[in-house]
Write a protein that holds these residues in place. Structure first.
Motif, mmCIF file in Angstrom:
data_model
loop_
_atom_site.group_PDB
_atom_site.id
_atom_site.type_symbol
_atom_site.label_atom_id
_atom_site.label_comp_id
_atom_site.label_asym_id
_atom_site.label_seq_id
_atom_site.Cartn_x
_atom_site.Cartn_y
_atom_site.Cartn_z
ATOM 1 N N ALA A 15 0.828 -1.206 0.000
ATOM 2 C CA ALA A 15 0.000 0.000 0.000
ATOM 3 C C ALA A 15 0.864 1.259 0.000
ATOM 4 O O ALA A 15 0.626 2.193 -0.758
ATOM 5 C CB ALA A 15 -0.920 -0.007 1.212
ATOM 6 N N GLU A 16 1.891 1.286 0.857
ATOM 7 C CA GLU A 16 2.748 2.463 0.967
ATOM 8 C C GLU A 16 4.177 2.119 0.585
ATOM 9 O O GLU A 16 4.814 1.284 1.224
ATOM 10 C CB GLU A 16 2.732 2.994 2.397
ATOM 11 C CG GLU A 16 1.437 3.620 2.805
ATOM 12 C CD GLU A 16 1.510 4.219 4.191
ATOM 13 O OE1 GLU A 16 2.631 4.522 4.650
ATOM 14 O OE2 GLU A 16 0.450 4.377 4.807
ATOM 15 N N VAL A 17 4.653 2.777 -0.455
ATOM 16 C CA VAL A 17 6.049 2.639 -0.860
ATOM 17 C C VAL A 17 6.655 4.033 -0.805
ATOM 18 O O VAL A 17 6.131 4.963 -1.430
ATOM 19 C CB VAL A 17 6.172 2.055 -2.285
ATOM 20 C CG1 VAL A 17 7.620 1.973 -2.714
ATOM 21 C CG2 VAL A 17 5.525 0.683 -2.352
ATOM 22 N N PRO A 18 7.748 4.231 -0.039
ATOM 23 C CA PRO A 18 8.319 5.580 0.076
ATOM 24 C C PRO A 18 8.934 6.051 -1.240
ATOM 25 O O PRO A 18 9.345 5.230 -2.071
ATOM 26 C CB PRO A 18 9.397 5.409 1.152
ATOM 27 C CG PRO A 18 9.760 3.977 1.083
ATOM 28 C CD PRO A 18 8.501 3.238 0.722
ATOM 29 N N GLU A 19 8.967 7.353 -1.402
ATOM 30 C CA GLU A 19 9.571 7.952 -2.587
ATOM 31 C C GLU A 19 11.080 7.987 -2.408
ATOM 32 O O GLU A 19 11.584 8.699 -1.552
ATOM 33 C CB GLU A 19 9.043 9.374 -2.781
ATOM 34 C CG GLU A 19 7.631 9.449 -3.288
ATOM 35 C CD GLU A 19 7.514 9.013 -4.736
ATOM 36 O OE1 GLU A 19 8.415 9.352 -5.540
ATOM 37 O OE2 GLU A 19 6.532 8.325 -5.057
ATOM 38 N N PHE A 20 11.789 7.182 -3.189
ATOM 39 C CA PHE A 20 13.241 7.243 -3.205
ATOM 40 C C PHE A 20 13.704 6.957 -4.615
ATOM 41 O O PHE A 20 12.998 6.323 -5.391
ATOM 42 C CB PHE A 20 13.877 6.268 -2.197
ATOM 43 C CG PHE A 20 13.730 4.814 -2.544
ATOM 44 C CD1 PHE A 20 14.751 4.143 -3.204
ATOM 45 C CD2 PHE A 20 12.589 4.111 -2.206
ATOM 46 C CE1 PHE A 20 14.627 2.799 -3.520
ATOM 47 C CE2 PHE A 20 12.455 2.780 -2.507
ATOM 48 C CZ PHE A 20 13.477 2.117 -3.170
ATOM 49 N N SER A 21 14.892 7.455 -4.938
ATOM 50 C CA SER A 21 15.416 7.266 -6.287
ATOM 51 C C SER A 21 16.887 6.885 -6.217
ATOM 52 O O SER A 21 17.462 6.745 -5.146
ATOM 53 C CB SER A 21 15.221 8.546 -7.103
ATOM 54 O OG SER A 21 15.900 9.604 -6.483
ATOM 55 N N VAL A 22 17.483 6.730 -7.366
ATOM 56 C CA VAL A 22 18.889 6.350 -7.462
ATOM 57 C C VAL A 22 19.751 7.467 -6.887
ATOM 58 O O VAL A 22 19.498 8.640 -7.134
ATOM 59 C CB VAL A 22 19.263 6.082 -8.937
ATOM 60 C CG1 VAL A 22 20.742 5.791 -9.079
ATOM 61 C CG2 VAL A 22 18.447 4.926 -9.476
ATOM 62 N N GLY A 23 20.739 7.102 -6.088
ATOM 63 C CA GLY A 23 21.636 8.075 -5.473
ATOM 64 C C GLY A 23 21.254 8.415 -4.048
ATOM 65 O O GLY A 23 22.056 8.996 -3.319
ATOM 66 N N ASP A 24 20.052 8.060 -3.628
ATOM 67 C CA ASP A 24 19.630 8.331 -2.260
ATOM 68 C C ASP A 24 20.285 7.357 -1.291
ATOM 69 O O ASP A 24 20.539 6.212 -1.638
ATOM 70 C CB ASP A 24 18.111 8.198 -2.120
ATOM 71 C CG ASP A 24 17.353 9.248 -2.916
ATOM 72 O OD1 ASP A 24 18.006 10.151 -3.464
ATOM 73 O OD2 ASP A 24 16.116 9.152 -2.983
ATOM 74 N N THR A 25 20.536 7.820 -0.080
ATOM 75 C CA THR A 25 21.000 6.944 0.986
ATOM 76 C C THR A 25 19.772 6.491 1.759
ATOM 77 O O THR A 25 19.001 7.323 2.230
ATOM 78 C CB THR A 25 21.977 7.676 1.916
ATOM 79 O OG1 THR A 25 23.072 8.157 1.128
ATOM 80 C CG2 THR A 25 22.511 6.756 2.997
ATOM 81 N N VAL A 26 19.593 5.184 1.855
ATOM 82 C CA VAL A 26 18.395 4.636 2.490
ATOM 83 C C VAL A 26 18.764 3.622 3.559
ATOM 84 O O VAL A 26 19.850 3.042 3.538
ATOM 85 C CB VAL A 26 17.461 3.961 1.452
ATOM 86 C CG1 VAL A 26 16.898 4.964 0.491
ATOM 87 C CG2 VAL A 26 18.158 2.837 0.731
ATOM 88 N N LYS A 27 17.840 3.430 4.505
ATOM 89 C CA LYS A 27 17.922 2.351 5.487
ATOM 90 C C LYS A 27 16.836 1.356 5.129
ATOM 91 O O LYS A 27 15.659 1.720 5.060
ATOM 92 C CB LYS A 27 17.670 2.871 6.904
ATOM 93 C CG LYS A 27 18.811 3.595 7.524
ATOM 94 C CD LYS A 27 18.474 3.944 8.963
ATOM 95 C CE LYS A 27 19.589 4.754 9.604
ATOM 96 N NZ LYS A 27 19.242 5.147 10.977
ATOM 97 N N VAL A 28 17.235 0.112 4.885
ATOM 98 C CA VAL A 28 16.280 -0.937 4.549
ATOM 99 C C VAL A 28 16.135 -1.831 5.777
ATOM 100 O O VAL A 28 17.115 -2.412 6.243
ATOM 101 C CB VAL A 28 16.757 -1.767 3.335
ATOM 102 C CG1 VAL A 28 15.742 -2.833 2.999
ATOM 103 C CG2 VAL A 28 17.016 -0.870 2.148
ATOM 104 N N TYR A 29 14.934 -1.903 6.306
ATOM 105 C CA TYR A 29 14.639 -2.761 7.453
ATOM 106 C C TYR A 29 14.116 -4.081 6.909
ATOM 107 O O TYR A 29 13.004 -4.150 6.377
ATOM 108 C CB TYR A 29 13.597 -2.103 8.367
ATOM 109 C CG TYR A 29 14.095 -0.861 9.042
ATOM 110 C CD1 TYR A 29 14.590 -0.910 10.333
ATOM 111 C CD2 TYR A 29 14.084 0.367 8.395
ATOM 112 C CE1 TYR A 29 15.057 0.232 10.973
ATOM 113 C CE2 TYR A 29 14.545 1.512 9.016
ATOM 114 C CZ TYR A 29 15.022 1.433 10.304
ATOM 115 O OH TYR A 29 15.485 2.565 10.931
ATOM 116 N N ALA A 30 14.932 -5.143 7.026
ATOM 117 C CA ALA A 30 14.582 -6.442 6.462
ATOM 118 C C ALA A 30 14.413 -7.477 7.567
ATOM 119 O O ALA A 30 15.143 -7.463 8.563
ATOM 120 C CB ALA A 30 15.660 -6.897 5.491
#
Length: 115
Positions: A15-30
């Motif tokens: 339902a909710e996918v955050p807006e991020f693109s190539v080059g962004d620094t992200v934290k992935v909670y897996a």
């Protein structure tokens, strides 16, 4: 047949996918399963690429761990990925950042997008 596949795939989208693109620094909670226990593991790095679209969309994140480059690819709509948190936006001019694989240290950084 095509409409049946589309309806099945639409039911599996998050339902909710955050807006991020190539080059962004992200934290992935897996979610990680170890035996009968389940825990959340955080993987923080730069997004190298986003592929495909819809249900099959994947993204690749790269980080440096103890001087060694580590890349992981996740399906965007997978139940294994709990959430994605954008730490900072990157300013890049291309869709795939494979050139970062050859760089080490400060040269492997991506400039921050300031608005």
């Amino acid at each position: 047949m095509n409409e049946i596949i589309k309806s099945i795939e639409a039911a599996q989208l998050k339902a909710e996918v955050p807006e991020f693109s190539v080059g962004d620094t992200v934290k992935v909670y897996a979610k990680v399963k170890e035996g009968n226990r389940e825990r959340t593991q955080v993987f923080e790095g730069t997004v190298l690429k986003r592929q495909n679209g819809g249900n099959r969309e994947t993204f690749t994140v790269r980080k440096s761990s103890n001087g060694i480059g580590v890349e992981k690819t996740w399906p965007l709509h997978s139940p294994v990925v709990e959430k994605i948190e954008v730490v900072r936006k990157g300013k890049v001019r291309r869709a795939k950042l494979f050139y970062l694989r050859d760089r080490v240290g400060k040269r492997a950084k991506v400039k921050e997008l300031v608005k």
